[in-house]
Design a protein around this motif. Structure first.
Motif, mmCIF file in Angstrom:
data_model
loop_
_atom_site.group_PDB
_atom_site.id
_atom_site.type_symbol
_atom_site.label_atom_id
_atom_site.label_comp_id
_atom_site.label_asym_id
_atom_site.label_seq_id
_atom_site.Cartn_x
_atom_site.Cartn_y
_atom_site.Cartn_z
ATOM 1 N N SER A 46 45.686 28.393 43.321
ATOM 2 C CA SER A 46 47.128 28.607 43.399
ATOM 3 C C SER A 46 47.873 27.910 42.272
ATOM 4 C CB SER A 46 47.652 28.124 44.760
ATOM 5 O OG SER A 46 47.346 26.755 44.951
ATOM 6 N N PHE A 47 47.345 26.750 41.784
ATOM 7 C CA PHE A 47 48.047 26.028 40.724
ATOM 8 C C PHE A 47 48.039 26.818 39.427
ATOM 9 C CE2 PHE A 47 43.631 24.779 40.298
ATOM 10 C CZ PHE A 47 43.419 24.799 38.930
ATOM 11 N N ALA A 48 47.086 27.739 39.284
ATOM 12 C CA ALA A 48 47.014 28.566 38.075
ATOM 13 C C ALA A 48 47.638 29.935 38.299
ATOM 14 C CB ALA A 48 45.557 28.729 37.637
ATOM 15 N N GLY A 49 48.180 30.168 39.488
ATOM 16 C CA GLY A 49 48.783 31.458 39.770
ATOM 17 C C GLY A 49 47.777 32.538 40.106
ATOM 18 N N ASP A 50 46.549 32.129 40.437
ATOM 19 C CA ASP A 50 45.494 33.084 40.742
ATOM 20 C C ASP A 50 45.259 33.136 42.249
ATOM 21 O OD1 ASP A 50 45.280 33.337 38.062
ATOM 22 O OD2 ASP A 50 43.414 32.209 37.857
ATOM 23 N N ASP A 51 45.006 34.332 42.751
ATOM 24 C CA ASP A 51 44.638 34.527 44.140
ATOM 25 C C ASP A 51 43.256 35.169 44.183
ATOM 26 O OD1 ASP A 51 47.171 33.630 45.026
ATOM 27 O OD2 ASP A 51 48.006 35.623 44.649
ATOM 28 N N ALA A 52 42.451 34.741 45.120
ATOM 29 C CA ALA A 52 41.158 35.394 45.306
ATOM 30 C C ALA A 52 41.396 36.834 45.747
ATOM 31 C CB ALA A 52 40.332 34.634 46.335
ATOM 32 N N ASP A 53 40.633 37.746 45.198
ATOM 33 C CA ASP A 53 40.811 39.164 45.525
ATOM 34 C C ASP A 53 40.246 39.478 46.908
ATOM 35 O OD1 ASP A 53 42.049 39.959 43.112
ATOM 36 O OD2 ASP A 53 40.106 39.903 42.100
ATOM 37 N N ASP A 54 41.004 40.265 47.649
ATOM 38 C CA ASP A 54 40.595 40.660 48.994
ATOM 39 C C ASP A 54 39.375 41.582 48.909
ATOM 40 O OD1 ASP A 54 40.427 41.278 51.634
ATOM 41 O OD2 ASP A 54 42.400 42.219 51.791
ATOM 42 N N PHE A 55 38.433 41.379 49.840
ATOM 43 C CA PHE A 55 37.249 42.233 49.892
ATOM 44 C C PHE A 55 37.469 43.459 50.785
ATOM 45 C CE2 PHE A 55 35.313 38.475 48.191
ATOM 46 C CZ PHE A 55 34.236 38.929 47.451
ATOM 47 N N GLY A 56 38.676 43.616 51.329
ATOM 48 C CA GLY A 56 38.947 44.733 52.220
ATOM 49 C C GLY A 56 38.906 46.070 51.504
ATOM 50 N N ALA A 57 38.806 47.138 52.315
ATOM 51 C CA ALA A 57 38.695 48.492 51.760
ATOM 52 C C ALA A 57 39.952 48.909 51.014
ATOM 53 C CB ALA A 57 38.395 49.479 52.878
ATOM 54 N N GLY A 58 41.086 48.275 51.304
ATOM 55 C CA GLY A 58 42.330 48.676 50.659
ATOM 56 C C GLY A 58 42.546 48.092 49.275
ATOM 57 N N THR A 59 41.632 47.268 48.774
ATOM 58 C CA THR A 59 41.762 46.666 47.445
ATOM 59 C C THR A 59 40.728 47.266 46.517
ATOM 60 O OG1 THR A 59 42.552 44.579 48.400
ATOM 61 C CG2 THR A 59 41.726 44.514 46.146
ATOM 62 N N HIS A 60 41.185 47.928 45.482
ATOM 63 C CA HIS A 60 40.300 48.565 44.507
ATOM 64 C C HIS A 60 40.420 47.820 43.179
ATOM 65 C CE1 HIS A 60 41.106 52.432 47.036
ATOM 66 N NE2 HIS A 60 40.185 51.664 47.594
ATOM 67 N N ILE A 61 39.393 47.055 42.841
ATOM 68 C CA ILE A 61 39.409 46.261 41.613
ATOM 69 C C ILE A 61 39.217 47.173 40.403
ATOM 70 C CG2 ILE A 61 38.360 44.321 40.391
ATOM 71 C CD1 ILE A 61 39.710 43.548 42.986
ATOM 72 N N LEU A 62 40.012 46.934 39.365
ATOM 73 C CA LEU A 62 39.928 47.702 38.133
ATOM 74 C C LEU A 62 39.357 46.824 37.020
ATOM 75 C CD1 LEU A 62 43.454 49.397 38.224
ATOM 76 C CD2 LEU A 62 41.290 50.307 39.098
ATOM 77 N N ALA A 63 38.396 47.334 36.280
ATOM 78 C CA ALA A 63 37.825 46.606 35.143
ATOM 79 C C ALA A 63 38.809 46.678 33.970
ATOM 80 C CB ALA A 63 36.483 47.201 34.748
ATOM 81 N N LYS A 64 39.140 45.502 33.417
ATOM 82 C CA LYS A 64 40.072 45.412 32.301
ATOM 83 C C LYS A 64 39.460 44.541 31.200
ATOM 84 C CE LYS A 64 43.692 47.764 33.748
ATOM 85 N NZ LYS A 64 44.360 48.834 32.962
ATOM 86 N N PRO A 65 40.005 44.618 29.968
ATOM 87 C CA PRO A 65 39.389 43.880 28.859
ATOM 88 C C PRO A 65 39.846 42.426 28.783
ATOM 89 C CG PRO A 65 41.215 45.197 28.037
ATOM 90 C CD PRO A 65 41.072 45.534 29.506
#
Length: 234
Positions: free
Chosen positions: A90-109
């Protein structure tokens, strides 16, 4: 003549000390000259490919390439992709990504470019060093929307966070005694510009529906880094 003896003794000690110091400096100069002369002629490691396993947990998978430019200077480049973030920082503004079916991770550079200065002349890129680096990271995911029954309705919202960093490192790199495998330990600090589009999902119990809001943020924050790279030189 006796009063002159202490003066003569002091003068002799001074001359001996000066000669020893000059000899020490001469050895340093000879070492530097020898390394500089051998650097272009001796067959040694000039290139290193590396990976950074700790970054995998942060959702970044980069491949690093270091090229020695002289006995003290080298350049380091990295190209990679970002994917699922497993750490909630949280101090870096990052949240762990949800593993639920409603979250679709996109590969970025992701990209890194840096210049490294070794504190001691060596035939190969190893030893203590100082480094400056610029980095670009892009994390993105689609959040699937739900209807009043909790089922996905086929619509998605883009959650994306891009970081532009200027970093400074202190580290130490060394090669194994019997092979070209190497290790690179480092720590440092930097300046990070964050451009974030954050999707918030909340259940509205009173109206029996899911509400979605999009928050846009831009800010500048300090950042801190520590890590280890492993690789192979050739």
């Amino acid at each position: 003549m006796r009063p002159l003896r202490p003066l003569l003794l002091a003068a002799a000690l001074f001359l001996c000390g000066a000669a020893a110091q000059a000899q020490g400096r001469a050895k340093v100069l000879l070492y530097k000259d020898r390394i500089a002369a051998q650097w272009d002629t001796v067959k040694a490691v000039r290139n290193v490919l590396k990976v950074n396993p700790l970054l995998f947990l942060r959702g970044e998978i980069p491949l690093y390439y270091e090229r020695a430019l002289s006995s003290r200077l080298s350049a380091e480049l990295a190209v990679g992709i970002t994917y699922r973030n497993y750490l909630n920082l949280s101090f870096a503004g990052d949240d762990a990504d949800d593993f639920g079916a409603g979250t679709h991770i996109l590969a970025k550079p992701s990209f890194h470019i840096g210049a490294r200065y070794y504190l001691r002349s060596e035939l190969e890129p190893q030893g203590a060093y100082l480094q400056v680096e610029m980095a670009y990271l892009d994390y993105a995911k689609n959040i699937a929307q739900k209807d009043s029954t909790g089922q996905f309705n086929g619509k998605e919202l883009l959650d994306e966070r891009t970081y532009n960093d200027v970093r400074a490192y202190f580290g130490y790199q060394w090669f194994a005694a019997t092979s070209n495998w190497m290790f690179d330990l480092y720590c440092g600090a930097g300046f990070r510009h964050r451009d974030r589009t954050i999707v918030h999902e909340q259940l509205n119990i009173a109206e029996n529906r899911w509400d979605y809001t999009i928050e846009k943020k831009r800010d500048n924050v300090p950042a801190f880094f520590v890590g280890v790279k492993v690789g192979y030189g050739f």
